[in-house]
Design a protein around this motif. Structure first.
Motif, PDB file in Angstrom:
ATOM      1  N   THR A   1      44.227 -32.014  79.207  1.00 18.41           N
ATOM      2  CA  THR A   1      45.560 -32.238  78.644  1.00 18.41           C
ATOM      3  C   THR A   1      46.380 -33.159  79.537  1.00 18.41           C
ATOM      4  O   THR A   1      47.029 -34.106  79.061  1.00 18.41           O
ATOM      5  CB  THR A   1      46.297 -30.900  78.474  1.00 18.41           C
ATOM      6  OG1 THR A   1      45.526 -30.032  77.644  1.00 18.41           O
ATOM      7  CG2 THR A   1      47.665 -31.120  77.847  1.00 18.41           C
ATOM      8  N   GLY A   2      46.353 -32.917  80.842  1.00 23.90           N
ATOM      9  CA  GLY A   2      47.155 -33.696  81.783  1.00 23.90           C
ATOM     10  C   GLY A   2      46.725 -35.137  81.911  1.00 23.90           C
ATOM     11  O   GLY A   2      47.548 -36.007  82.215  1.00 23.90           O
TER      12      GLY A   2
ATOM     13  N   VAL B   1      37.314 -23.989  92.189  1.00 26.71           N
ATOM     14  CA  VAL B   1      36.480 -24.899  92.984  1.00 26.71           C
ATOM     15  C   VAL B   1      35.002 -24.812  92.599  1.00 26.71           C
ATOM     16  O   VAL B   1      34.377 -25.813  92.238  1.00 26.71           O
ATOM     17  CB  VAL B   1      36.655 -24.619  94.486  1.00 26.71           C
ATOM     18  CG1 VAL B   1      35.800 -25.579  95.310  1.00 26.71           C
ATOM     19  CG2 VAL B   1      38.123 -24.739  94.888  1.00 26.71           C
ATOM     20  N   HIS B   2      34.436 -23.599  92.682  1.00 24.52           N
ATOM     21  CA  HIS B   2      33.006 -23.455  92.475  1.00 24.52           C
ATOM     22  C   HIS B   2      32.587 -23.612  91.014  1.00 24.52           C
ATOM     23  O   HIS B   2      31.516 -24.166  90.734  1.00 24.52           O
ATOM     24  CB  HIS B   2      32.534 -22.095  92.991  1.00 24.52           C
ATOM     25  CG  HIS B   2      32.651 -21.923  94.466  1.00 24.52           C
ATOM     26  ND1 HIS B   2      33.860 -21.771  95.097  1.00 24.52           N
ATOM     27  CD2 HIS B   2      31.711 -21.887  95.438  1.00 24.52           C
ATOM     28  CE1 HIS B   2      33.658 -21.652  96.402  1.00 24.52           C
ATOM     29  NE2 HIS B   2      32.370 -21.712  96.628  1.00 24.52           N
ATOM     30  N   THR B   3      33.407 -23.098  90.082  1.00 22.46           N
ATOM     31  CA  THR B   3      33.030 -23.152  88.672  1.00 22.46           C
ATOM     32  C   THR B   3      33.619 -24.372  87.978  1.00 22.46           C
ATOM     33  O   THR B   3      32.895 -25.130  87.329  1.00 22.46           O
ATOM     34  CB  THR B   3      33.490 -21.874  87.946  1.00 22.46           C
ATOM     35  OG1 THR B   3      33.032 -20.732  88.675  1.00 22.46           O
ATOM     36  CG2 THR B   3      32.923 -21.821  86.542  1.00 22.46           C
ATOM     37  N   GLY B   4      34.938 -24.581  88.092  1.00 20.26           N
ATOM     38  CA  GLY B   4      35.572 -25.691  87.410  1.00 20.26           C
ATOM     39  C   GLY B   4      35.241 -27.040  88.018  1.00 20.26           C
ATOM     40  O   GLY B   4      34.621 -27.901  87.373  1.00 20.26           O
ATOM     41  N   LEU B   5      35.626 -27.247  89.273  1.00 21.87           N
ATOM     42  CA  LEU B   5      35.459 -28.551  89.911  1.00 21.87           C
ATOM     43  C   LEU B   5      33.996 -28.883  90.188  1.00 21.87           C
ATOM     44  O   LEU B   5      33.499 -29.946  89.791  1.00 21.87           O
ATOM     45  CB  LEU B   5      36.266 -28.585  91.212  1.00 21.87           C
ATOM     46  CG  LEU B   5      36.252 -29.918  91.971  1.00 21.87           C
ATOM     47  CD1 LEU B   5      36.805 -31.032  91.092  1.00 21.87           C
ATOM     48  CD2 LEU B   5      37.070 -29.806  93.256  1.00 21.87           C
ATOM     49  N   ALA B   6      33.280 -27.978  90.881  1.00 16.87           N
ATOM     50  CA  ALA B   6      31.882 -28.257  91.218  1.00 16.87           C
ATOM     51  C   ALA B   6      31.022 -28.328  89.958  1.00 16.87           C
ATOM     52  O   ALA B   6      30.103 -29.152  89.873  1.00 16.87           O
ATOM     53  CB  ALA B   6      31.343 -27.187  92.169  1.00 16.87           C
TER      54      ALA B   6
ATOM     55  N   VAL C   1      31.259 -30.623  78.018  1.00 15.92           N
ATOM     56  CA  VAL C   1      30.144 -29.709  78.307  1.00 15.92           C
ATOM     57  C   VAL C   1      30.600 -28.574  79.209  1.00 15.92           C
ATOM     58  O   VAL C   1      30.361 -27.392  78.924  1.00 15.92           O
ATOM     59  CB  VAL C   1      28.977 -30.472  78.964  1.00 15.92           C
ATOM     60  CG1 VAL C   1      27.882 -29.491  79.400  1.00 15.92           C
ATOM     61  CG2 VAL C   1      28.396 -31.507  78.008  1.00 15.92           C
ATOM     62  N   THR C   2      31.283 -28.906  80.302  1.00 15.38           N
ATOM     63  CA  THR C   2      31.702 -27.884  81.262  1.00 15.38           C
ATOM     64  C   THR C   2      32.710 -26.933  80.646  1.00 15.38           C
ATOM     65  O   THR C   2      32.643 -25.715  80.863  1.00 15.38           O
ATOM     66  CB  THR C   2      32.312 -28.547  82.507  1.00 15.38           C
ATOM     67  OG1 THR C   2      31.439 -29.581  82.978  1.00 15.38           O
ATOM     68  CG2 THR C   2      32.501 -27.531  83.617  1.00 15.38           C
ATOM     69  N   PHE C   3      33.656 -27.465  79.875  1.00 20.21           N
ATOM     70  CA  PHE C   3      34.685 -26.628  79.258  1.00 20.21           C
ATOM     71  C   PHE C   3      34.063 -25.596  78.323  1.00 20.21           C
ATOM     72  O   PHE C   3      34.364 -24.395  78.405  1.00 20.21           O
ATOM     73  CB  PHE C   3      35.686 -27.494  78.501  1.00 20.21           C
ATOM     74  CG  PHE C   3      36.707 -26.713  77.727  1.00 20.21           C
ATOM     75  CD1 PHE C   3      37.808 -26.163  78.364  1.00 20.21           C
ATOM     76  CD2 PHE C   3      36.559 -26.515  76.358  1.00 20.21           C
ATOM     77  CE1 PHE C   3      38.760 -25.431  77.654  1.00 20.21           C
ATOM     78  CE2 PHE C   3      37.495 -25.784  75.636  1.00 20.21           C
ATOM     79  CZ  PHE C   3      38.595 -25.243  76.290  1.00 20.21           C
TER      80      PHE C   3
ATOM     81  N   PHE D   1      41.623 -24.284  83.969  1.00 17.07           N
ATOM     82  CA  PHE D   1      41.679 -25.473  84.830  1.00 17.07           C
ATOM     83  C   PHE D   1      41.216 -26.714  84.068  1.00 17.07           C
ATOM     84  O   PHE D   1      41.883 -27.766  84.089  1.00 17.07           O
ATOM     85  CB  PHE D   1      40.815 -25.250  86.067  1.00 17.07           C
ATOM     86  CG  PHE D   1      40.526 -26.497  86.861  1.00 17.07           C
ATOM     87  CD1 PHE D   1      41.509 -27.092  87.633  1.00 17.07           C
ATOM     88  CD2 PHE D   1      39.255 -27.068  86.838  1.00 17.07           C
ATOM     89  CE1 PHE D   1      41.236 -28.245  88.369  1.00 17.07           C
ATOM     90  CE2 PHE D   1      38.984 -28.212  87.559  1.00 17.07           C
ATOM     91  CZ  PHE D   1      39.975 -28.798  88.341  1.00 17.07           C
ATOM     92  N   LEU D   2      40.078 -26.616  83.395  1.00 13.97           N
ATOM     93  CA  LEU D   2      39.542 -27.768  82.674  1.00 13.97           C
ATOM     94  C   LEU D   2      40.427 -28.158  81.496  1.00 13.97           C
ATOM     95  O   LEU D   2      40.598 -29.354  81.204  1.00 13.97           O
ATOM     96  CB  LEU D   2      38.125 -27.448  82.193  1.00 13.97           C
ATOM     97  CG  LEU D   2      37.082 -27.279  83.306  1.00 13.97           C
ATOM     98  CD1 LEU D   2      35.785 -26.721  82.747  1.00 13.97           C
ATOM     99  CD2 LEU D   2      36.837 -28.589  84.028  1.00 13.97           C
ATOM    100  N   ALA D   3      41.015 -27.172  80.814  1.00 15.92           N
ATOM    101  CA  ALA D   3      41.941 -27.472  79.716  1.00 15.92           C
ATOM    102  C   ALA D   3      43.155 -28.223  80.243  1.00 15.92           C
ATOM    103  O   ALA D   3      43.648 -29.171  79.609  1.00 15.92           O
ATOM    104  CB  ALA D   3      42.367 -26.176  79.017  1.00 15.92           C
TER     105      ALA D   3
END
Length: 291
Positions: free
Chosen positions: A55-56, A221-226, A184-186, A49-51
């Protein structure tokens, strides 16, 4: 009125409240004893999701690991360790006791912030911390489900989980001084997935369609977005305040359990939850009204 900083506090509170629903999704996944697989899948989905986001949106530069590669990768390993220790504590102690001991982390953060981050320890912080800690103590009184292992080992796991939680927050505050939130999150979730891959590859995990749907929600939602929101907002939120607001996670977990799983709440849960929400409201109100 410092609305910008107040919004960051609200974002932290929103992430904590959302994470309180993780237990419900874990119940729907229904893989007891296979928690490492759940963490691996949610981390892998988050990485994808983060990648896609980087990229997008044309933020290709955020793939660069930054000026603190060792510390960044170590924070991912520390996050994995924290999750594993917490799950082990839950398996060896009554649930309420495991959560209560783990959430001693904000106490450590508040006491060490003046030394590590040169933050002034505020009287309001101590009052809010006392309220939140008292609330967690009340909630722990209802944690009667005993773990299957050793209480001594469980206490050790929970204490180590608390220390790793506090250490992770300090590292995150340092990284966010010059490292983008997406970076950091990625890399944190990428390290999680890489560490757990050997324990999950070529193994058969029987997951139902509802379980896969729950895993996708946890990952996106919980890991990527939040996780991204949390890392973004933590830069301008005092570490001692982040710790207090984090108590919203176990408080909201009770409500999710009541609404979605039909779990009963005792007076200790309601009183403890009220104290925790009051403590969080005090911190957010102060941030919203003061420079």
């Amino acid at each position: 009125m410092n609305e910008g900083r107040g919004l960051d506090y609200i974002l932290i509170a929103g992430a904590a409240a959302l994470w309180g629903s993780v237990g419900v999704f874990l119940r729907w996944i229904d893989l007891p004893g296979k928690e490492h697989f759940v963490v691996f899948v949610r981390s892998a989905i988050s990485v994808a999701f983060l990648a896609a986001v980087m990229t997008g949106t044309g933020r290709i530069g955020d793939f660069r690991i930054g000026g603190h590669p060792v510390l960044l990768l170590a924070s991912g390993a520390l996050l994995t360790l924290h999750w594993v220790l917490f799950l082990k504590a839950l398996n060896n102690l009554p649930i309420g006791d495991a959560v209560f001991i783990t959430y001693l982390a904000p106490v450590l953060v508040a006491l060490l912030s003046p030394l590590v981050l040169k933050e002034r320890l505020e009287g309001m912080t101590l009052l809010a911390l006392a309220l939140a800690l008292g609330g967690m103590g009340l909630i722990s009184l209802t944690g009667s489900e005993a773990g299957a292992g050793s209480p001594t080992a469980g206490i050790t796991f929970a204490l180590c989980s608390a220390v790793s939680y506090a250490l992770l927050l300090f590292i995150l505050k340092f990284l966010r001084e010059d490292t983008p939130a997406l970076t950091v999150t990625f890399y944190q979730t990428a390290v999680n997935a890489a560490i757990l891959l050997p324990f999950c590859a070529f193994r058969d995990f029987k997951v139902t369609p509802r379980g896969w749907a729950s895993l996708i929600v946890l990952g996106l939602v919980h890991t990527g977005l939040a996780g991204l929101v949390y890392v973004f907002a933590v830069k301008r939120v005092k570490a001692q305040h982040v710790g207090i607001i984090a108590y919203l996670e176990p408080a909201t977990a009770m409500l999710y359990g009541l609404v979605f799983l039909g779990e009963r709440l005792g007076w200790q849960d309601l009183a403890g939850g009220f104290l925790i929400v009051l403590a969080g409201a005090m911190v957010i109100h102060r941030a919203w009204t003061l420079e």
